[in-house]
Motif scaffolding. Structure first.
Motif, PDB file in Angstrom:
ATOM      1  N   UNK A  53     -10.156  53.161 -15.564  1.00 38.69           N
ATOM      2  CA  UNK A  53      -9.820  52.189 -16.771  1.00 38.69           C
ATOM      3  C   UNK A  53      -8.358  51.434 -16.289  1.00 38.69           C
ATOM      4  N   UNK A  54      -7.420  52.001 -15.494  1.00 36.31           N
ATOM      5  CA  UNK A  54      -6.073  51.451 -15.139  1.00 36.31           C
ATOM      6  C   UNK A  54      -6.438  50.244 -14.115  1.00 36.31           C
ATOM      7  N   UNK A  55      -7.321  50.701 -13.328  1.00 35.93           N
ATOM      8  CA  UNK A  55      -7.673  49.762 -12.194  1.00 35.93           C
ATOM      9  C   UNK A  55      -8.389  48.581 -12.643  1.00 35.93           C
ATOM     10  N   UNK A  56      -9.279  48.610 -13.679  1.00 40.10           N
ATOM     11  CA  UNK A  56      -9.925  47.651 -14.210  1.00 40.10           C
ATOM     12  C   UNK A  56      -8.895  46.783 -15.256  1.00 40.10           C
ATOM     13  N   UNK A  57      -8.033  47.327 -15.586  1.00 33.18           N
ATOM     14  CA  UNK A  57      -7.015  46.587 -16.416  1.00 33.18           C
ATOM     15  C   UNK A  57      -5.989  45.798 -15.595  1.00 33.18           C
ATOM     16  N   UNK A  58      -6.147  46.045 -14.386  1.00 35.46           N
ATOM     17  CA  UNK A  58      -5.210  45.388 -13.312  1.00 35.46           C
ATOM     18  C   UNK A  58      -3.889  45.756 -13.415  1.00 35.46           C
ATOM     19  N   UNK A  61       0.373  47.202  -9.130  1.00 30.76           N
ATOM     20  CA  UNK A  61       0.403  48.409  -8.050  1.00 30.76           C
ATOM     21  C   UNK A  61      -0.436  49.519  -8.093  1.00 30.76           C
ATOM     22  N   UNK A  62      -1.371  49.545  -9.330  1.00 26.16           N
ATOM     23  CA  UNK A  62      -2.093  50.826  -9.460  1.00 26.16           C
ATOM     24  C   UNK A  62      -3.189  51.148  -8.006  1.00 26.16           C
ATOM     25  N   UNK A 123      -2.304  59.625 -10.464  1.00 24.64           N
ATOM     26  CA  UNK A 123      -1.656  58.395  -9.499  1.00 24.64           C
ATOM     27  C   UNK A 123      -0.305  57.905  -9.839  1.00 24.64           C
ATOM     28  N   UNK A 124       0.303  58.161 -11.226  1.00 22.19           N
ATOM     29  CA  UNK A 124       1.229  57.504 -11.644  1.00 22.19           C
ATOM     30  C   UNK A 124       2.833  58.320 -10.977  1.00 22.19           C
ATOM     31  N   UNK A 125       2.287  59.503 -10.566  1.00 25.00           N
ATOM     32  CA  UNK A 125       3.227  60.286 -10.051  1.00 25.00           C
ATOM     33  C   UNK A 125       3.871  59.565  -8.574  1.00 25.00           C
ATOM     34  N   UNK A 126       3.164  58.727  -8.120  1.00 24.28           N
ATOM     35  CA  UNK A 126       3.748  57.993  -6.553  1.00 24.28           C
ATOM     36  C   UNK A 126       4.625  56.764  -7.162  1.00 24.28           C
ATOM     37  N   UNK A 127       4.670  56.483  -8.423  1.00 27.63           N
ATOM     38  CA  UNK A 127       5.789  55.476  -9.004  1.00 27.63           C
ATOM     39  C   UNK A 127       7.170  56.056  -8.613  1.00 27.63           C
ATOM     40  N   UNK A 128       7.393  57.441  -8.592  1.00 25.57           N
ATOM     41  CA  UNK A 128       8.783  57.995  -8.573  1.00 25.57           C
ATOM     42  C   UNK A 128       8.870  58.871  -7.198  1.00 25.57           C
ATOM     43  N   UNK A 129       7.941  58.771  -6.181  1.00 20.85           N
ATOM     44  CA  UNK A 129       7.829  59.556  -4.966  1.00 20.85           C
ATOM     45  C   UNK A 129       8.942  58.615  -4.138  1.00 20.85           C
TER      46      UNK A 129
END
Length: 214
Positions: A53-58, A61-62, A123-129
């Motif tokens: 769903x997040x990928x389809x929402x564009x 960076x997802x 996947x969101x964890x990599x925003x703060x990696x």
């Protein structure tokens, strides 16, 4: 194979058979490896619909976040083997010359001291990696130029991103009943049925795809 077999070095000599064999394996191994990662990405899209769903929402960076989490989460490369070249001590442990050692890649990528809720697909964890080359080691650790970290890591990520885009926005398909349990006793670790899709249909005009079953 033709290019490797007939390649000549700076002196005009053909490659020694052993060198030619190594070069051929350097082509075959990453091809197979990326195919496995792409299968695991398809598995992740099915098992974690919020990611689709997040990928389809564009979401900005997802795609890269999703691909990175696939590489962290799944047990493709469990470990790498090495042999100690010179005696040394590290963190209270003695490493004598000739000792075989294992680097636990899967364990490092699931270490709770580094990763919050490591057994969850986020996947969101990599925003703060922080980008550490020693806490995220799906294809080896350290520096690409001086350590045993795969130099094809960027190509792997790029190809996986193309596949994820194809499976989300390029085509539609059905996933029939099958065994999608990951067998961690095999190498590479794959779903029991691999990943079977059916009724594939084109969703947009800029992708060359022929609908088929299987």
């Amino acid at each position: 194979m033709h290019a490797v077999a007939w390649h000549r070095d700076s002196t005009g000599e053909l490659l020694p058979p052993r060198v030619a064999a190594v070069e051929l394996l350097n082509v075959l191994r990453p091809t197979v490896a990326v195919a496995v990662y792409c299968t695991l990405a398809a598995h992740a899209l099915h098992e974690h619909p919020s990611g689709r769903e997040a990928l389809l929402a564009g979401e900005d960076g997802y795609p890269e976040l999703f691909v990175q989490e696939v590489r962290r989460f799944y047990p493709f490369f469990p470990s790498v083997l090495a042999v100690v070249r010179e005696d040394f001590d590290w963190d209270g442990y003695r490493f004598p010359r000739g000792r075989r050692v294992l680097l636990d890649l899967y364990g490092t990528n699931h270490d709770p001291r580094t990763w919050d809720a490591p057994q969850q697909f986020r996947p969101e964890r990599f925003r703060s990696w922080d980008g550490s080359a020693f806490t995220f080691v799906p294809q080896g650790g350290g520096d690409h130029h001086t350590n045993h970290r795969c130099p094809g890591e960027w190509i792997t990520k790029a190809l996986m991103t193309v596949v994820v885009d194809l499976l989300t926005t390029g085509v539609s398909y059905d996933v029939p009943a099958q065994d999608l349990r990951i067998d961690t006793s095999t190498l590479p670790a794959l779903p029991g049925s691999r990943f079977v899709i059916r009724n594939v249909e084109l969703r947009r005009g800029d992708v060359t795809w022929w609908p088929q079953t299987g």
